[in-house]
Design an enzyme around this catalytic site. Structure first.
Site, PDB file in Angstrom:
ATOM      1  N   HIS A 219      31.657  39.764  48.602  1.00 54.79           N
ATOM      2  CA  HIS A 219      32.553  39.847  47.453  1.00 54.79           C
ATOM      3  C   HIS A 219      32.998  41.293  47.209  1.00 54.79           C
ATOM      4  O   HIS A 219      34.177  41.565  46.965  1.00 54.79           O
ATOM      5  CB  HIS A 219      31.831  39.276  46.221  1.00 54.79           C
ATOM      6  N   HIS A 223      36.971  42.909  47.683  1.00 55.90           N
ATOM      7  CA  HIS A 223      37.708  43.704  46.703  1.00 55.90           C
ATOM      8  C   HIS A 223      38.005  45.121  47.199  1.00 55.90           C
ATOM      9  O   HIS A 223      38.779  45.834  46.580  1.00 55.90           O
ATOM     10  CB  HIS A 223      36.967  43.725  45.362  1.00 55.90           C
ATOM     11  N   HIS A 250      38.231  33.002  45.824  1.00 54.27           N
ATOM     12  CA  HIS A 250      37.412  32.707  44.650  1.00 54.27           C
ATOM     13  C   HIS A 250      37.265  31.197  44.439  1.00 54.27           C
ATOM     14  O   HIS A 250      36.201  30.716  44.036  1.00 54.27           O
ATOM     15  CB  HIS A 250      37.985  33.401  43.414  1.00 54.27           C
ATOM     16  N   GLU A 354      45.306  38.050  38.371  1.00 58.40           N
ATOM     17  CA  GLU A 354      44.187  38.983  38.613  1.00 58.40           C
ATOM     18  C   GLU A 354      44.208  40.146  37.636  1.00 58.40           C
ATOM     19  O   GLU A 354      43.164  40.363  37.015  1.00 58.40           O
ATOM     20  CB  GLU A 354      44.192  39.471  40.069  1.00 58.40           C
ATOM     21  N   HIS A 373      36.401  39.891  33.075  1.00 60.47           N
ATOM     22  CA  HIS A 373      35.219  40.593  33.588  1.00 60.47           C
ATOM     23  C   HIS A 373      34.712  41.603  32.560  1.00 60.47           C
ATOM     24  O   HIS A 373      33.507  41.728  32.326  1.00 60.47           O
ATOM     25  CB  HIS A 373      35.570  41.329  34.887  1.00 60.47           C
ATOM     26  N   HIS A 409      35.659  32.180  36.645  1.00 58.15           N
ATOM     27  CA  HIS A 409      36.559  31.904  37.768  1.00 58.15           C
ATOM     28  C   HIS A 409      36.988  30.438  37.814  1.00 58.15           C
ATOM     29  O   HIS A 409      38.073  30.130  38.305  1.00 58.15           O
ATOM     30  CB  HIS A 409      35.944  32.390  39.079  1.00 58.15           C
TER      31      HIS A 409
END
Ligand code: CUO
Length: 677
Positions: A219, A223, A250, A354, A373, A409
């Site tokens: 993960h 990113h 995701h 996003e 987040h 998510h």
């Protein structure tokens, strides 16, 4: 993958898809490459301490970037960096860096651009040595890693596994404390790590997935390959289908957790909502190297307003996004309408949700996912009253540890589903492969088990030059499976290239009821996607689990990597380099969900389509892109290798009456879990 045709019994051609992954770009490394690789590994050694390699430390001390501005393709970032450093405005070393903090991220981008715009290796290297001891180590590691992953002269270079560079983010505090005790005694030790929580917390049953170091490493690398702050035009490095990959990777992570949940008698993940309580709390039991424990969240906590992010704004952003989806049109920042009704719609929507730099209108649609987040990361100290450090959700290395990660998510994924449901189901011509029929699919027994895995903690512990390194490791339990091979018997009316997609879905839901195909499609996980040649008549395509293009094998440890590079530099061995090497990739050992001791039925799907109609370039059909294409796309300027929407054919609504045809095969398989192998 290489296809070796042999004629087996009964004259059936058998296509053995490679004995091992054939790395097309692989070649022996020369001394220049090897010494560069060695220098990068040295730069990433014990990043929490001053550089202990004297040559690099001296170079860093004496180098003045402002005397070499002509050596940068764009000198502004490095000028800014030096100014920020000399005026003491940079995040100090030893402090916690999070990408979600705007100021810290902007500084990191300045460091990255100073490295990225260096005209040649020499300037890059000097700049890296310059920043190594001057900037925050978290910013340094991230900026250097992204630069190495994107510079032309570092292509093929291997970075050490993230869990060895900063183990604190991957192992529990107990382990760190025990490791310190061993280090103080200068005794080698192997410290057993347990998953967080107790049996009283049902979520703990699937902690082995969320806390798996391989998943967290995948993960965080995803990113790094697709940073949301990436300026495609400015950097001249395009990210093909970045928004769609954000959706798909995701989506697959959630589907994979859902299958693990079923394997452990838990229902599918429920999406969270901004105005609802978050039922399950989370106690990370993880500590920063300096700066305290990761904050915990009690059960039934509610989202709180932060200084810059209000819960009500999240509701508004969601409403606007839902409106765009239902109208199949996004309003750009210049007031134009951007249609969402074709296969590119998901790419636009991904960048908007996003959001990445490609978002058509961040002012209006906000930063739904990134703010999610941050809201979760700061939920226990929203006003900063207690100066608590960032939560696990504020680092891509730690986010999947928190069950709320999957709930956030899932919420985001449901927006993507809403969009996909607006598109018409695939038409017959899009699904079929005329003249091709799958006659049979067989696979070995599917068996999963837990095994031990050791993580090197050397970098986690304070050290001095006088102290000898001692072996201190964390021993974790992790899921694995026996290797298996698919044999797909195909009949074709002519020789042609077939795109092969293999998916696994649940058969029964949590209540034990059989799941209809149109619901099942939401939970299918991709096991593999590849291209195979089929002959006129019958062909048996054989494909091993180890060859899956969804996954990558275990990362090599830093110690072995260093040894291999050193041996090659001394001429004792050959070190091969693959210019397309990737760090991003789902762990191969997690390809299958755990299943159950008595065997758990799943639905297996194999779909063959005409590769000639979906190929996007003239690269050889068996070109190896160096990693997990399906979840991680391609880098190095390659396009995503097929033009079908990701997740095809399960990404759109399915009408079971006209879905199945001769090139789409379904069968039940059983996964059996054994306590150990
Ligand atoms: Cu990968 Cu939310 O984007 O974690």
């Amino acid at each position: 993958m290489k296809c070796i045709l042999t004629v087996a019994l009964l004259g059936v051609a058998v296509c053995h898809l490679a004995q091992a992954k054939v790395m097309r770009g692989e070649a022996p490394a020369d001394k220049i490459f090897l010494s560069k690789q060695r220098e990068v590994l040295k730069l990433l050694n014990k990043v929490h301490e001053p550089n202990r390699f004297k040559d690099q430390a001296d170079l860093g001390r004496s180098y003045d970037p402002t005397q070499h501005l002509s050596k940068y393709k764009n000198a502004l970032p490095v000028k800014t960096l030096v100014k920020q450093y000399t005026s003491g405005r940079l995040l100090p070393r030893g402090r916690i860096f999070t990408l979600f903090n705007d100021r810290q991220r902007e500084q990191m981008i300045t460091i990255f651009e100073s490295l990225f715009y260096a005209e040649d290796w020499d300037t890059f290297y000097r700049t890296a040595c310059y920043v190594r001891d001057r900037v925050n180590e978290g910013q340094f590691v991230y900026a250097l890693s992204v630069a190495v992953l994107h510079r032309e002269d570092t292509r093929g270079m291997v970075l050490p596994p993230a869990y060895e560079v900063y183990p604190h983010l991957f192992v529990n505090s107990d382990v760190i404390h025990a490791a310190y005790r061993a280090k103080m005694r200068q005794e080698p030790a192997v410290v057993r790590m347990n998953f967080t929580g107790t049996v009283r917390n049902p979520e703990q049953r699937v902690a082995y997935l969320g806390e798996d170091v391989g998943i967290n490493s995948h993960h965080s690398h995803w990113h790094m390959d697709f940073p949301f702050w990436w300026k495609q035009d400015e950097y001249g490095v395009k990210k093909d289908r970045q928004g769609e990959l954000f959706y798909y990777m995701h989506h697959q992570l959630i589907a994979r957790l859902d299958l693990e949940r079923l394997s452990n008698d838990l229902p599918f993940v429920k999406p969270l909502y901004w105005e609802d309580k978050i039922e399950d709390g989370f106690y990370p039991q993880t500590t920063y190297r300096v700066g305290g424990e990761f904050p915990a969240r009690p059960d039934n906590f509610e989202f709180q307003d932060l200084q810059d992010i209000k819960v009500k704004d999240m509701v508004d952003y969601t409403r606007r996004i839902r409106e765009a989806i239902s109208q199949q049109s996004v309003i750009t920042r210049w007031g134009q309408n951007l249609p969402l009704n074709d296969t590119m719609g998901i790419n636009i929507l991904g960048s908007l949700v996003e959001p990445s730099q490609e978002s058509p209108n961040p002012q209006y649609y906000g930063a739904l996912h990134n703010y999610g987040h941050i809201l979760l990361g700061q939920i226990t100290d929203p006003k900063g009253k207690f100066d608590m450090p960032p939560g696990v959700m504020e680092h891509f290395e730690t986010a999947t540890r928190d069950p709320a990660f999957f709930r956030l998510h899932k919420y985001i994924d449901n927006l993507f589903k809403l969009h996909k449901d607006m598109l018409p189901p695939y038409a017959r011509e899009e699904l079929e492969f005329p003249g091709v029929a799958i006659q049979d699919v067989t696979v070995d027994d599917l068996v999963t088990y837990f095994e031990d895995f050791d993580i090197d903690l050397l970098n986690a512990l304070d050290d001095t030059l006088e102290l000898k390194d001692v072996e201190i490791k964390a021993r974790v339990r992790r899921l694995n499976h026996r290797p298996f091979t698919f044999s797909i018997t195909v009949n074709s009316n002519q020789e042609q290239m077939a795109a092969v997609r293999i998916f696994l879905g649940p058969k029964f839901d949590w209540f034990g009821q059989e799941i209809p195909i149109n619901e099942k499609r939401l939970y299918v996980i991709e096991l593999d996607k590849f291209v195979a040649k089929v002959n006129k008549g019958a062909t048996v395509i054989q494909r091993k689990s180890s060859e899956s293009s969804v996954a990558i094998p275990d990362r090599e440890t830093t110690k072995i990597l260093v040894r291999r590079v050193d041996d090659a530099l001394q001429g004792k061995a050959t070190y091969t380099v693959n210019k397309d090497v990737r760090h991003c990739g789902y762990p191969e050992r997690l390809l299958l969900p755990k299943g159950k001791r008595d065997g758990m039925p799943f639905s297996l799907f194999v779909i063959l389509t005409d590769f000639d109609k979906e190929k996007v370039n003239d690269l050889p059909w068996d070109y190896d892109y160096g990693g997990s294409i399906s979840y991680c796309g391609t880098v190095s300027g390659h396009k995503y290798p097929d033009s079908k929407p990701m997740g095809f054919p399960f990404d759109r609504q399915i009408n079971s009456d006209n879905f199945f045809r001769s090139n789409i095969y379904q069968k039940d398989v059983v996964i059996t879990f054994k306590d150990s192998e």
